[in-house]
Enzyme design. Structure first.
Site, PDB file in Angstrom:
ATOM      1  N   ASP A   1      11.392   6.326  23.073  1.00 55.64           N
ATOM      2  CA  ASP A   1       9.948   6.178  22.901  1.00 55.64           C
ATOM      3  C   ASP A   1       9.539   4.743  23.250  1.00 55.64           C
ATOM      4  O   ASP A   1      10.145   3.781  22.752  1.00 55.64           O
ATOM      5  CB  ASP A   1       9.655   6.470  21.404  1.00 55.64           C
ATOM      6  CG  ASP A   1       8.183   6.686  21.116  1.00 55.64           C
ATOM      7  OD1 ASP A   1       7.426   6.992  22.045  1.00 55.64           O
ATOM      8  OD2 ASP A   1       7.802   6.555  19.932  1.00 55.64           O
ATOM      9  N   HIS A   2       8.546   4.576  24.095  1.00 60.49           N
ATOM     10  CA  HIS A   2       8.009   3.245  24.441  1.00 60.49           C
ATOM     11  C   HIS A   2       9.055   2.254  24.939  1.00 60.49           C
ATOM     12  O   HIS A   2       9.134   1.124  24.439  1.00 60.49           O
ATOM     13  CB  HIS A   2       7.258   2.636  23.247  1.00 60.49           C
ATOM     14  CG  HIS A   2       6.027   3.391  22.883  1.00 60.49           C
ATOM     15  ND1 HIS A   2       4.864   3.331  23.609  1.00 60.49           N
ATOM     16  CD2 HIS A   2       5.788   4.251  21.869  1.00 60.49           C
ATOM     17  CE1 HIS A   2       3.957   4.127  23.061  1.00 60.49           C
ATOM     18  NE2 HIS A   2       4.501   4.710  22.002  1.00 60.49           N
TER      19      HIS A   2
ATOM     20  N   GLY B   1       0.277   8.882  19.423  1.00 65.94           N
ATOM     21  CA  GLY B   1      -0.643   8.575  18.320  1.00 65.94           C
ATOM     22  C   GLY B   1      -1.323   9.798  17.752  1.00 65.94           C
ATOM     23  O   GLY B   1      -2.519   9.783  17.453  1.00 65.94           O
TER      24      GLY B   1
ATOM     25  N   SER C   1       3.841   8.800  12.165  1.00 64.43           N
ATOM     26  CA  SER C   1       3.230   8.322  10.914  1.00 64.43           C
ATOM     27  C   SER C   1       3.141   9.402   9.835  1.00 64.43           C
ATOM     28  O   SER C   1       3.347   9.108   8.649  1.00 64.43           O
ATOM     29  CB  SER C   1       1.827   7.769  11.187  1.00 64.43           C
ATOM     30  OG  SER C   1       1.907   6.675  12.063  1.00 64.43           O
TER      31      SER C   1
END
Ligand code: G3H
Ligand code: 13P
Ligand code: ZN
Length: 330
Positions: free
Chosen positions: A93-94, A233, A278
């Site tokens: 991720d990222h 997100g 999250s």
């Protein structure tokens, strides 16, 4: 050097094709430890959902990259032991630079993200192209990103969104050769995606966030028909977890996420991968805080990590069934 195929993992190509055609999205759940990984696998096996196990560079530092790789290999065997050989992708991720992407390809990841979204358009293309050229030699799939999400993206904090410009996507996809594209249409990382001032209220006083920019998504779909889109997100920030956390000593303020109906709508479009981190953090923290408050005499980590793992599993199963539509698609 180890190839992901030896570990029983798959890349994202086939599962994205099926997700696009079947109008659902594959869950990409971040993990950093054993309990998160167990909950993800248990939920996805029970719901018969393909899954992307997602590792950030922070997770690599926290848990150790070698250990994470063996955990993902363990996840494949664990799923089989639970009775279902679901497709499992191990995804970076990222990824911030070529080196981390190369290192993950060499260590058995089946998919990597190169996040060049903070660079100039030309530099993003050059960096992404370089990663694609390396990864494709090993049949590892690559996710690129165009547009910037507000909030924290690894070490970079952006105050405002820069929405993806639909005019750029064809050129970016063809020049880089990426297998999927992360876009910015109003989602952001973390548990504070909107301020109350950005929201309206319904008749019961519940805050309603501004809608995602489906018009931008549609314009992108028109330009690159059939191409897999990724939404980062995408936590919904369930208010029952925020309330539990605050009830038992936490202090979360203005925690607002993306409504599930919007994600449901996105999952039916060209969006083939939806990233959720999250919400898992909130579920785990709420459960642990509650256990600590209700059983102050307990000190065996299994007594609080066990219920937290159960809560996580429930959350992930709910995402597969009611939000992404990936249940039954393994
Ligand atoms: O997009 C970021 C993910 O939620 C991972 O977060 O870098 O704190 O592990 P992290
Ligand atoms: P959330 O913070 O909304 O869970 O997003 C996670 C994510 O995009 C990981 O790349
Ligand atoms: Zn992200």
């Amino acid at each position: 050097m180890v190839n992901y195929k030896e570990l029983g993992l798959v890349n994202s190509r086939e599962i994205f094709k099926k997700a696009f055609e079947g109008k659902y999205a594959i869950p990409a759940f971040n993990f950093n430890n054993m309990e998160q990984m167990q909950a993800i696998i248990q939920a996805c096996v029970e719901e018969s959902s393909p899954v992307i196990l997602q590792v950030s560079s922070g997770a690599r530092k926290y848990a150790n990259q070698t250990l994470l790789r063996y955990m993902a290999q363990g996840a494949v065997e664990y799923a089989k032991e639970l009775g279902k050989n679901i497709p499992i992708v191990l995804h970076l991720d990222h990824g911030a630079d070529f080196e981390i992407c190369k290192s993950c390809v060499d260590m058995g990841f089946s998919s990597v993200m190169i996040d060049g979204s903070h660079h100039s358009y030309e530099d993003n293309i050059a960096l992404t192209r370089k990663v694609v050229e390396y990864a494709h030699q090993y049949d590892v799939t690559v996710e690129g990103e165009l547009g910037v999400l507000a909030g924290i993206e690894d070490d970079v904090v952006a105050e405002h969104h820069t929405y993806t410009q639909p005019e750029e996507v064809e050129d970016f996809v063809s020049k880089t050769g990426v297998d999927s594209l992360a876009i910015s249409i109003g989602t952001s990382h973390g548990a504070n995606k909107f301020t109350p001032a950005q929201c309206t209220r319904d008749e019961n006083g519940v805050l309603i966030p501004p809608p995602l920019r489906f018009d931008i998504l549609e314009a992108i779909e028109k330009r690159i028909p059939g191409f897999p889109i990724v939404l980062h997100g995408s936590s919904s920030v369930p208010q029952q977890y925020v309330e539990l956390i605050n009830k038992y000593g936490g202090n979360l303020k203005d925690s607002i996420g993306i409504p599930e109906e919007e994600l449901r709508r996105a999952a039916k479009s060209a969006v083939c991968k939806i990233n959720i981190d999250s919400d898992g953090r909130l579920a785990m923290t709420a459960s642990i805080r509650e256990t600590f408050a209700l059983h102050p005499e307990w000190f065996d980590p299994r007594q609080y990590l066990g219920p937290a793992r159960e809560e996580l599993k429930k959350l992930y199963a709910h995402k597969c069934v009611a939000v992404l539509g990936s249940a039954g698609k393994a």
